[in-house]
Design a protein around this motif. Structure first.
Motif, short mmCIF file in Angstrom:
data_model
loop_
_atom_site.label_atom_id
_atom_site.label_comp_id
_atom_site.label_asym_id
_atom_site.label_seq_id
_atom_site.Cartn_x
_atom_site.Cartn_y
_atom_site.Cartn_z
N ILE A 61 40.74 -1.40 34.10
CA ILE A 61 41.79 -2.01 33.28
C ILE A 61 42.77 -0.94 32.82
N CYS A 62 42.24 0.19 32.37
CA CYS A 62 43.10 1.30 31.95
C CYS A 62 44.01 1.74 33.11
N LYS A 66 48.16 1.41 33.13
CA LYS A 66 49.01 2.58 33.39
C LYS A 66 49.89 2.35 34.62
N LEU A 67 49.35 1.69 35.64
CA LEU A 67 50.14 1.37 36.83
C LEU A 67 51.34 0.52 36.46
N ASN A 71 55.20 1.22 36.78
CA ASN A 71 55.78 0.43 37.88
C ASN A 71 55.77 -1.05 37.50
N GLU A 72 56.56 -1.42 36.53
CA GLU A 72 56.56 -2.79 36.02
C GLU A 72 56.80 -3.82 37.13
N ILE A 145 49.06 4.16 42.78
CA ILE A 145 47.84 4.08 41.98
C ILE A 145 47.25 5.47 41.70
N GLU A 146 47.72 6.49 42.38
CA GLU A 146 47.13 7.83 42.25
C GLU A 146 47.16 8.34 40.81
N ARG A 147 48.32 8.41 40.19
CA ARG A 147 48.43 8.93 38.82
C ARG A 147 47.70 8.05 37.81
#
Length: 193
Positions: A61-62, A66-67, A71-72, A145-147
């Motif tokens: 979920i976190c 953050k994604l 990247n809305e 999704i990396e960061r």
């Protein structure tokens, strides 16, 4: 999909049993040359991943929150929870939690499968190929999704997220993402022929 990899991993552990060499017998065995981690890094990765395994849903979920913060526009790709625009709505979304769990379980299968790279590649390629079915999905979305993944892992591990562990996770997520992309591209090439 995941069951096959899990069974293979279990049979490998069972096959090795106690008959394998002990740590006192010398340096660890060499890793598969296709794996970008040393034997020591792989051991550290699997050891620290146990902390993530105990908090899969929270970490997932976190990661997705953050994604979507970064990247809305990607939120629109998710039919089941695209209407949840605020962080609070996303935290409380059962649909987001379910998807986060699915993604984290995929990562879990992949990371636990690093001992058998043939099956690792087969499994992660299948997951990458499955993204071909998502309307509007672009291969570069994998990298987004990396960061968020690294930030979520850092949040879950806390002070156990040392610079060495961070480096190992960076190498591992890059390896997984590159493998997902290979699977996605191979599926596109096989559909074109």
């Amino acid at each position: 999909m995941g069951c096959k990899l899990g069974k293979l991993a279990a049979s490998e552990r069972q096959r090795c049993g106690n008959a394998g060499p002990s740590l006192a017998d010398g340096p660890p065995p060499a890793t598969d040359p296709r794996l970008p981690l040393t034997a020591k890094q792989k051991y550290s990765m699997l050891a620290s991943w146990k902390g993530i395994s105990r908090a899969m849903e929270k970490t997932g979920i976190c990661m997705f929150i953050k994604l979507f913060e970064e990247n809305e526009d990607l939120l629109n790709m998710f039919e089941k929870f695209r209407q949840y625009r605020t962080k609070e709505e996303q935290i409380n979304s059962m649909e987001l939690a379910e998807h986060a769990n699915n993604v984290m379980n995929t990562l879990d299968e992949g990371i636990k499968g690093l001992d058998d790279l043939d099956n690792f590649f087969e499994y992660i390629h299948q997951v990458g190929a499955s993204h071909r079915k998502i309307p509007g999905f672009k291969v570069e979305y994998f990298w987004k999704i990396e960061r968020p993944f690294l930030a979520a892992v850092e949040s879950t591990l806390g002070d156990r997220y040392t610079p060495n562990v961070e480096n190992i996770y960076k190498i591992t997520i890059k390896f997984i993402l590159e493998t997902l992309i290979e699977g996605y591209e191979k599926a596109g090439n096989s559909n074109a022929t």
